[in-house]
Design a protein around this motif. Structure first.
Motif, PDB file in Angstrom:
ATOM      1  N   VAL A 190       0.824  -1.214   0.000  1.00 37.79           N
ATOM      2  CA  VAL A 190       0.000   0.000   0.000  1.00 37.79           C
ATOM      3  C   VAL A 190       0.857   1.262   0.000  1.00 37.79           C
ATOM      4  O   VAL A 190       0.624   2.185  -0.791  1.00 37.79           O
ATOM      5  CB  VAL A 190      -1.010  -0.022   1.162  1.00 37.79           C
ATOM      6  N   PRO A 191       1.884   1.379   0.870  1.00 40.17           N
ATOM      7  CA  PRO A 191       2.720   2.585   0.818  1.00 40.17           C
ATOM      8  C   PRO A 191       3.453   2.755  -0.513  1.00 40.17           C
ATOM      9  O   PRO A 191       3.795   3.891  -0.888  1.00 40.17           O
ATOM     10  CB  PRO A 191       3.719   2.371   1.966  1.00 40.17           C
ATOM     11  N   GLN A 192       3.682   1.656  -1.232  1.00 41.52           N
ATOM     12  CA  GLN A 192       4.393   1.742  -2.501  1.00 41.52           C
ATOM     13  C   GLN A 192       3.508   2.249  -3.635  1.00 41.52           C
ATOM     14  O   GLN A 192       3.967   2.999  -4.505  1.00 41.52           O
ATOM     15  CB  GLN A 192       4.956   0.359  -2.869  1.00 41.52           C
ATOM     16  N   ILE A 193       2.231   1.857  -3.639  1.00 44.55           N
ATOM     17  CA  ILE A 193       1.357   2.248  -4.744  1.00 44.55           C
ATOM     18  C   ILE A 193       0.627   3.556  -4.476  1.00 44.55           C
ATOM     19  O   ILE A 193       0.125   4.188  -5.406  1.00 44.55           O
ATOM     20  CB  ILE A 193       0.327   1.138  -5.075  1.00 44.55           C
ATOM     21  N   GLN A 194       0.583   3.987  -3.228  1.00 47.65           N
ATOM     22  CA  GLN A 194      -0.175   5.199  -2.883  1.00 47.65           C
ATOM     23  C   GLN A 194       0.224   6.435  -3.688  1.00 47.65           C
ATOM     24  O   GLN A 194      -0.652   7.175  -4.179  1.00 47.65           O
ATOM     25  CB  GLN A 194      -0.046   5.469  -1.375  1.00 47.65           C
ATOM     26  N   PRO A 195       1.513   6.690  -3.894  1.00 46.67           N
ATOM     27  CA  PRO A 195       1.873   7.930  -4.607  1.00 46.67           C
ATOM     28  C   PRO A 195       1.415   7.971  -6.060  1.00 46.67           C
ATOM     29  O   PRO A 195       1.289   9.058  -6.623  1.00 46.67           O
ATOM     30  CB  PRO A 195       3.407   7.951  -4.522  1.00 46.67           C
ATOM     31  N   GLU A 196       1.170   6.818  -6.682  1.00 45.10           N
ATOM     32  CA  GLU A 196       0.863   6.823  -8.109  1.00 45.10           C
ATOM     33  C   GLU A 196      -0.610   6.672  -8.434  1.00 45.10           C
ATOM     34  O   GLU A 196      -1.021   6.937  -9.564  1.00 45.10           O
ATOM     35  CB  GLU A 196       1.651   5.720  -8.814  1.00 45.10           C
ATOM     36  N   VAL A 197      -1.447   6.293  -7.474  1.00 44.37           N
ATOM     37  CA  VAL A 197      -2.870   6.107  -7.769  1.00 44.37           C
ATOM     38  C   VAL A 197      -3.626   7.412  -7.540  1.00 44.37           C
ATOM     39  O   VAL A 197      -3.163   8.299  -6.811  1.00 44.37           O
ATOM     40  CB  VAL A 197      -3.479   4.983  -6.907  1.00 44.37           C
ATOM     41  N   ALA A 198      -4.809   7.494  -8.167  1.00 46.21           N
ATOM     42  CA  ALA A 198      -5.638   8.687  -7.978  1.00 46.21           C
ATOM     43  C   ALA A 198      -6.324   8.647  -6.617  1.00 46.21           C
ATOM     44  O   ALA A 198      -6.266   9.613  -5.843  1.00 46.21           O
ATOM     45  CB  ALA A 198      -6.669   8.786  -9.099  1.00 46.21           C
ATOM     46  N   ARG A 199      -6.969   7.512  -6.335  1.00 44.25           N
ATOM     47  CA  ARG A 199      -7.625   7.312  -5.049  1.00 44.25           C
ATOM     48  C   ARG A 199      -7.329   5.902  -4.572  1.00 44.25           C
ATOM     49  O   ARG A 199      -7.218   4.966  -5.374  1.00 44.25           O
ATOM     50  CB  ARG A 199      -9.148   7.486  -5.141  1.00 44.25           C
ATOM     51  N   LEU A 200      -7.209   5.745  -3.266  1.00 47.02           N
ATOM     52  CA  LEU A 200      -6.909   4.442  -2.694  1.00 47.02           C
ATOM     53  C   LEU A 200      -7.850   4.192  -1.523  1.00 47.02           C
ATOM     54  O   LEU A 200      -7.798   4.906  -0.518  1.00 47.02           O
ATOM     55  CB  LEU A 200      -5.454   4.391  -2.222  1.00 47.02           C
ATOM     56  N   ALA A 201      -8.738   3.216  -1.677  1.00 45.54           N
ATOM     57  CA  ALA A 201      -9.656   2.834  -0.602  1.00 45.54           C
ATOM     58  C   ALA A 201      -9.125   1.557   0.040  1.00 45.54           C
ATOM     59  O   ALA A 201      -9.040   0.517  -0.615  1.00 45.54           O
ATOM     60  CB  ALA A 201     -11.059   2.612  -1.145  1.00 45.54           C
ATOM     61  N   VAL A 202      -8.744   1.632   1.309  1.00 42.25           N
ATOM     62  CA  VAL A 202      -8.205   0.482   2.035  1.00 42.25           C
ATOM     63  C   VAL A 202      -9.302  -0.058   2.944  1.00 42.25           C
ATOM     64  O   VAL A 202      -9.735   0.625   3.875  1.00 42.25           O
ATOM     65  CB  VAL A 202      -6.974   0.883   2.865  1.00 42.25           C
ATOM     66  N   PHE A 203      -9.750  -1.283   2.660  1.00 43.09           N
ATOM     67  CA  PHE A 203     -10.851  -1.886   3.410  1.00 43.09           C
ATOM     68  C   PHE A 203     -10.277  -2.738   4.536  1.00 43.09           C
ATOM     69  O   PHE A 203      -9.635  -3.761   4.305  1.00 43.09           O
ATOM     70  CB  PHE A 203     -11.730  -2.728   2.483  1.00 43.09           C
ATOM     71  N   GLN A 204     -10.515  -2.300   5.741  1.00 44.39           N
ATOM     72  CA  GLN A 204      -9.968  -2.949   6.934  1.00 44.39           C
ATOM     73  C   GLN A 204     -11.069  -3.665   7.703  1.00 44.39           C
ATOM     74  O   GLN A 204     -12.013  -3.034   8.182  1.00 44.39           O
ATOM     75  CB  GLN A 204      -9.311  -1.900   7.835  1.00 44.39           C
ATOM     76  N   ARG A 205     -10.946  -4.992   7.810  1.00 44.25           N
ATOM     77  CA  ARG A 205     -11.897  -5.747   8.628  1.00 44.25           C
ATOM     78  C   ARG A 205     -11.453  -5.768  10.087  1.00 44.25           C
ATOM     79  O   ARG A 205     -12.256  -5.688  11.004  1.00 44.25           O
ATOM     80  CB  ARG A 205     -12.031  -7.175   8.101  1.00 44.25           C
ATOM     81  N   SER A 206     -10.143  -5.884  10.284  1.00 45.04           N
ATOM     82  CA  SER A 206      -9.590  -5.964  11.626  1.00 45.04           C
ATOM     83  C   SER A 206      -8.270  -5.211  11.657  1.00 45.04           C
ATOM     84  O   SER A 206      -7.372  -5.487  10.866  1.00 45.04           O
ATOM     85  CB  SER A 206      -9.373  -7.442  12.014  1.00 45.04           C
ATOM     86  N   ALA A 207      -8.145  -4.260  12.553  1.00 43.91           N
ATOM     87  CA  ALA A 207      -6.920  -3.455  12.623  1.00 43.91           C
ATOM     88  C   ALA A 207      -5.748  -4.299  13.105  1.00 43.91           C
ATOM     89  O   ALA A 207      -5.873  -5.044  14.083  1.00 43.91           O
ATOM     90  CB  ALA A 207      -7.125  -2.268  13.561  1.00 43.91           C
TER      91      ALA A 207
END
Length: 496
Positions: A190-207
């Protein structure tokens, strides 16, 4: 010192990852040369071949996540990335002379034990049957990706893939991306692709519990020092091993130490997440260590970026254009599943039959079990590498596997010397061992919540309940009284 080379016993190893290749290297060094490694893929490497997602790496320091008999003096960093780990494995296997024993693109579909002949008949996907004396499955616990069964997933019109099968042909630049899952892989990519995507929705079931990753780059002077004074690297390895044992204690026998993990987690969370509402959604609702503790120093900062949304509402379905939750639909172009592996489905989908045609799947119907994770009653001359209850929560699995290699090698020597013709672990011994393991695991932190360490019944069939040192001590020398020899003329049904 190498032993005299021998052509017997004939051995089939299934899987060319750290387990299978390491076992082959030990056999080769001991002089046992009649072995074949069957690999279903087109290259060696196991999980380090398959997991090529951005930022893929190991959360165990490289000096410890490597064979003790093949130290690497030139690791580029303390926590090395996938290409360097794969290159290490390739180079080590090549130097040991085992690569020419690997049969690529050859999947083992089944194996049957012939009690009269004292042989395993191994079947491959191309219709071939290979007869061997010893069968060593070494396919690991994290080889089969797990994709959740979400209603409507098949209707999604964009690209969708699991992180362990990363689609490098899918350009994420400027795309709206959904990441389902916040486990070890997601924390890395996730930290690697974040800078290049327009929007990033991270779906968390359990922290997850995420603590700082004390990574560092190894400079040339480090490499020179490791070569000139190998003891310095060995001392570092010992220190890392000791830290791993302390973490294991926090998960098993001295759980009060787990408070240190919680302190490290909460300190990093407070420093890196200023938004109180976001911080609250990142606090786990279970004890530290019940699920895998993750190491990252850039996970929390990534979640604060303007193009990232942390979604904690449960997913209700997938639509042609996105992911649905109870509060609405998130339109996305790409879905990436960071949902882990089918860790408790050992040796699936192979069909393995032991004495009397008993299927291993039936033997394990109520949970996978094996004596020290290696031997299963009524499946003679079959030795599993990285089998049930040999996974760890706080140390290096490579260290565990090396002790399995040495244990198996002792049994192979018994067969080669003719002192035993067929090695079958006694049912009472294996049953007593399994009862002990399960009793100890009931008081571990892993028993306090649901996780991939447990199967559907709640049984913890993945993890070892004690320290790595204990496993070393208990497997250092095989007690042959724990095994029975299915000698010529014995009735197979008499072996229990």
């Amino acid at each position: 010192m190498h032993e005299t080379k021998t052509s017997r016993p004939a051995i089939a190893i299934i899987g060319a990852g750290f387990g299978g290749l390491g076992m082959a290297i030990m056999l080769e060094r001991a002089g046992f040369t009649d072995y074949t490694i069957f690999e279903r893929a087109s290259d060696i490497g196991g999980v380090w071949r398959d997991n090529t997602y951005p930022g893929a790496g190991c959360d165990v320091p490289s000096p410890l996540y490597s064979y003790s008999f093949a130290p690497n003096r030139t690791w580029p960093r303390r926590y090395s990335l996938q290409p360097d780990i794969l290159e290490y494995l390739r180079r080590t296997a090549k130097d040991a002379g085992v690569l020419d024993r690997v049969r690529l693109n050859t999947e083992v579909t089944g194996a049957d034990f012939d009690a009269a002949a004292r042989k395993w008949r191994v079947e491959t996907s191309d219709g071939e049957t290979v007869e061997v004396d010893v069968l060593i499955p070494a396919v690991g616990q994290l080889s089969r990706p797990s994709v959740p069964d979400i209603p409507g997933a098949e209707t999604f019109t964009g690209d969708a893939f699991h992180s362990a099968r990363w689609r490098h042909d899918v350009d994420l630049r400027g795309k709206r991306v959904a990441v389902i899952g916040t486990g070890a892989s997601a924390v890395q990519f996730v930290p690697q692709i974040q800078p290049e995507v327009a929007r990033l929705a991270v779906f968390q079931r359990s922290a997850p519990y995420v603590i700082p990753k004390p990574d560092r780059t190894y400079r040339r002077w480090h490499h020179r020092m490791f070569r000139a004074f190998p003891g310095t690297q060995l001392a570092g390895r010992l220190g890392l091993w000791t830290a791993g044992e302390l973490l294991t204690m926090a998960l098993t026998s001295v759980q009060a130490v787990g408070k240190l993990v919680e302190l490290m987690f909460r300190t990093q969370l407070r420093v890196q997440i200023r938004d109180k509402e976001l911080r609250a959604r990142l606090i786990p609702d279970y004890r530290a260590g019940c699920k895998r503790v993750l190491f990252s120093s850039n996970w929390f900062p990534t979640l604060t970026k303007s193009n990232v949304d942390l979604v904690t509402d449960p997913i209700t379905g997938i639509a042609p254009n996105g992911v649905r939750t109870a509060t609405g639909e998130h339109e996305v172009d790409v879905i990436i599943y960071g949902t882990g592996f089918k860790a408790t489905e050992f040796l699936v989908p192979m069909r393995i039959r032991g004495i009397g045609g008993r299927e291993l799947a039936d033997e394990w119907a109520e949970g996978a079990h094996a004596y020290y994770g290696i031997s299963v009653p009524r499946f003679p001359n079959m030795f599993v590498v990285y089998g049930p209850n040999t996974n760890l929560g706080g140390n290096s699995i490579i260290y565990m596997m090396e002790h399995q290699f040495r244990y198996v090698l002792q049994l192979v020597r018994e067969l080669a010397a003719g002192r035993m013709s067929c090695v079958d672990v006694r049912g009472d011994v294996a049953g007593k061992f399994d009862a002990e393991v399960q009793q100890r695991l009931r008081t571990s932190v892993w028993a306090t919540c649901r996780s991939w360490y447990r199967d559907e019944s709640g049984r913890i069939s993945t993890n070892w309940p004690g320290l790595v040192w204990e496993y070393h001590r208990r497997t250092r020398k095989v007690d042959l009284a724990d095994y029975r020899d299915l000698a010529p003329g014995d009735r197979p049904a008499a072996v229990q």
